[in-house]
Design an enzyme around this catalytic site. Structure first.
Site, PDB file in Angstrom:
ATOM      1  N   ASN A  54      -3.019   3.294  19.519  1.00 30.88           N
ATOM      2  CA  ASN A  54      -2.058   2.195  19.622  1.00 30.88           C
ATOM      3  C   ASN A  54      -2.038   1.558  21.008  1.00 30.88           C
ATOM      4  O   ASN A  54      -1.232   0.650  21.258  1.00 30.88           O
ATOM      5  CB  ASN A  54      -0.652   2.679  19.261  1.00 30.88           C
ATOM      6  CG  ASN A  54      -0.529   3.033  17.792  1.00 30.88           C
ATOM      7  OD1 ASN A  54      -1.339   2.594  16.973  1.00 30.88           O
ATOM      8  ND2 ASN A  54       0.457   3.841  17.451  1.00 30.88           N
ATOM      9  N   ASP A 109       5.568   5.811  17.641  1.00 29.88           N
ATOM     10  CA  ASP A 109       4.257   6.365  17.274  1.00 29.88           C
ATOM     11  C   ASP A 109       3.349   6.352  18.499  1.00 29.88           C
ATOM     12  O   ASP A 109       2.824   5.302  18.884  1.00 29.88           O
ATOM     13  CB  ASP A 109       3.634   5.534  16.151  1.00 29.88           C
ATOM     14  CG  ASP A 109       2.326   6.134  15.649  1.00 29.88           C
ATOM     15  OD1 ASP A 109       1.853   7.122  16.238  1.00 29.88           O
ATOM     16  OD2 ASP A 109       1.777   5.616  14.654  1.00 29.88           O
TER      17      ASP A 109
END
Length: 446
Positions: A294, A289
């Site tokens: 992130n 991802d």
């Protein structure tokens, strides 16, 4: 995850099957009604609008983004996954709709949050903390994050999964697939069943926070020799299958570095691309991802904080070897070898090569010309993208040549494309040849 308070709004998550199905029905009905109204208006004006023109009105875009962000879960997650790299499977008009989901996030209202935490930690859960911030610091597709301070003074990040998300995954994926079919944006002959099965499997894994905690520990071990990365430490005592507790690690959003000094942007992109190469060729294990949220950056240390390990998956030797062949051909500037490697790896379908060979060759020539430039690759120079878009439009318009690449390749490519997109956002310059050579030398020594 978005951590912009202006973009994060409280709204209860629909958790029952009927309530979620009703939301999909309202979405389809609202979009269909909008298409009828827009079509009637254009026909009255003497126009003959295409289906994509009726679908892509500002009103319809808003309906899709708002309803899927309200549903959260697999519905929103699939939209985010597709929007990061839709070129492999879906046309540009659908990715334009779904890309808006990256800017939308609702969070649970306090009463719903209280019920979820009481279910997993007990009714007296607040006694564990000196402070628990009710307003989330981030909200995403399947959960939201809160900052908390324990009685012994530790600052934690607590990720809380929205209620009913895990139980709704299969139905949500099927409902999204139905919307794609009904919209006419996917050819009827295109078999997306394997992709849907794998999407369900991975989304179930992402909804298992104990598994994510284990993957966090695994990556901390894999990167023990890489001081430039920080992985939060798991708090196993507070972690359940739907609540993930970890140390809170300070950092600024990586996309905020857009106006940082060139050397800082280059160093960040260099580190992230190097990490992708290690995941693909050394670890055989990849966090797939590439959502910008992130990654965080610590200005004081220059270190990168890695977050969200739910989408971690193994990379098969066959997939890694396919990328190795493709990369070697590209660095050698061999157009025919690149084309053959792309077909062998499943990036290109044989029907597309047979029907659009000249366009594919021009696309490959544009890419190889960029790679062949001396010095670091300038991700900020997007001039060649116009060539790719122009030549690729004819290929994309021929729906008889569409195909779904191998599922493993799709997830890996999502990480690669997302990382390249971040490097482009940072306008970074990276000596990719040197990174690849260093990775090959490391593998030889190992």
């Amino acid at each position: 995850m978005t951590d912009d308070p202006e973009q994060s709004r409280a709204r209860a998550v629909p958790r029952g099957r009927l309530s979620r199905l009703g939301a999909f029905g309202r979405l389809a009905g609202g979009v269909a009604g909008g298409m009828v109204a827009e079509g009637t208006r254009r026909l009255a004006s003497g126009e003959r609008p295409r289906m994509s023109e009726l679908l892509l009105t500002p009103a319809n875009l808003g309906k899709v983004a708002d309803q899927l962000s309200h549903l959260r879960g697999a519905a929103m997650k699939l939209g985010q996954m597709i929007s990061m790299d839709a070129g492999d499977v879906l046309p540009a008009e659908l990715s334009q709709i779904l890309a808006r989901l990256r800017d939308r996030a609702h969070h649970m209202p306090p009463p719903q949050l209280q019920r979820v935490l009481a279910e997993h930690w007990g009714r007296d859960w607040r006694s564990r903390f000196a402070l628990f911030e009710a307003t989330p610091i981030a909200a995403a597709s399947i959960g939201q994050v809160h900052r908390a301070t324990t009685r012994d003074g530790r600052t934690l990040a607590i990720k809380v999964q929205y209620p009913g998300i895990a139980e709704s995954i299969d139905a949500d994926v099927d409902n999204v697939a139905t919307l794609l079919r009904v919209s006419g944006l996917l050819p009827r002959a295109l078999d997306i069943a394997p992709l849907l099965r794998e999407a369900k499997r991975q989304l179930h894994e992402e909804a298992d926070y104990r598994r994510e905690g284990a993957q966090m520990l695994r990556f901390a071990e894999l990167l023990a020799d890489a001081p430039g990365f920080v992985v939060p430490a798991l708090d196993p005592e507070l972690t359940t299958d739907r609540v993930l507790a970890m140390t809170f690690v300070e950092g600024v959003p990586v996309e905020s570095l857009t106006w940082a000094p060139q050397e800082t942007r280059d160093a960040v992109a260099n580190a992230l691309i190097g990490l992708v190469l290690r995941e693909l060729f050394e670890f055989g294990w990849m966090q797939t991802d590439p959502n910008f949220a992130n990654y965080r950056y610590q200005p004081e240390t220059g270190r990168l904080v890695l977050l969200d390990f739910g989408a971690t998956r193994s990379v098969s030797a066959a997939t890694a070897n396919g990328y190795r062949s493709l990369m070697a051909a590209g660095l050698a500037g061999d157009r025919a070898a690149v084309r053959d490697a792309a077909v062998a790896a499943g990036f290109l379908g044989e029907a597309a090569v047979a029907g659009h060979g000249p366009q594919i060759d021009r696309i490959l020539e544009a890419i190889l010309a960029e790679i062949a430039r001396p010095g670091p690759f300038d991700f900020g120079d997007r001039a060649f993208v116009a060539v790719l878009r122009q030549e690729g439009s004819a290929i994309a318009a021929d729906r008889t040549t569409w195909h779904v690449p191998p599922v493993d390749t799709l997830f890996v490519q999502r990480k690669i494309s997302g990382t390249a997109l971040l490097a482009a956002r940072l306008r970074a310059r990276v000596d990719v040849r040197a990174l690849v050579a260093r990775q090959e030398r490391a593998l030889e020594v190992a």
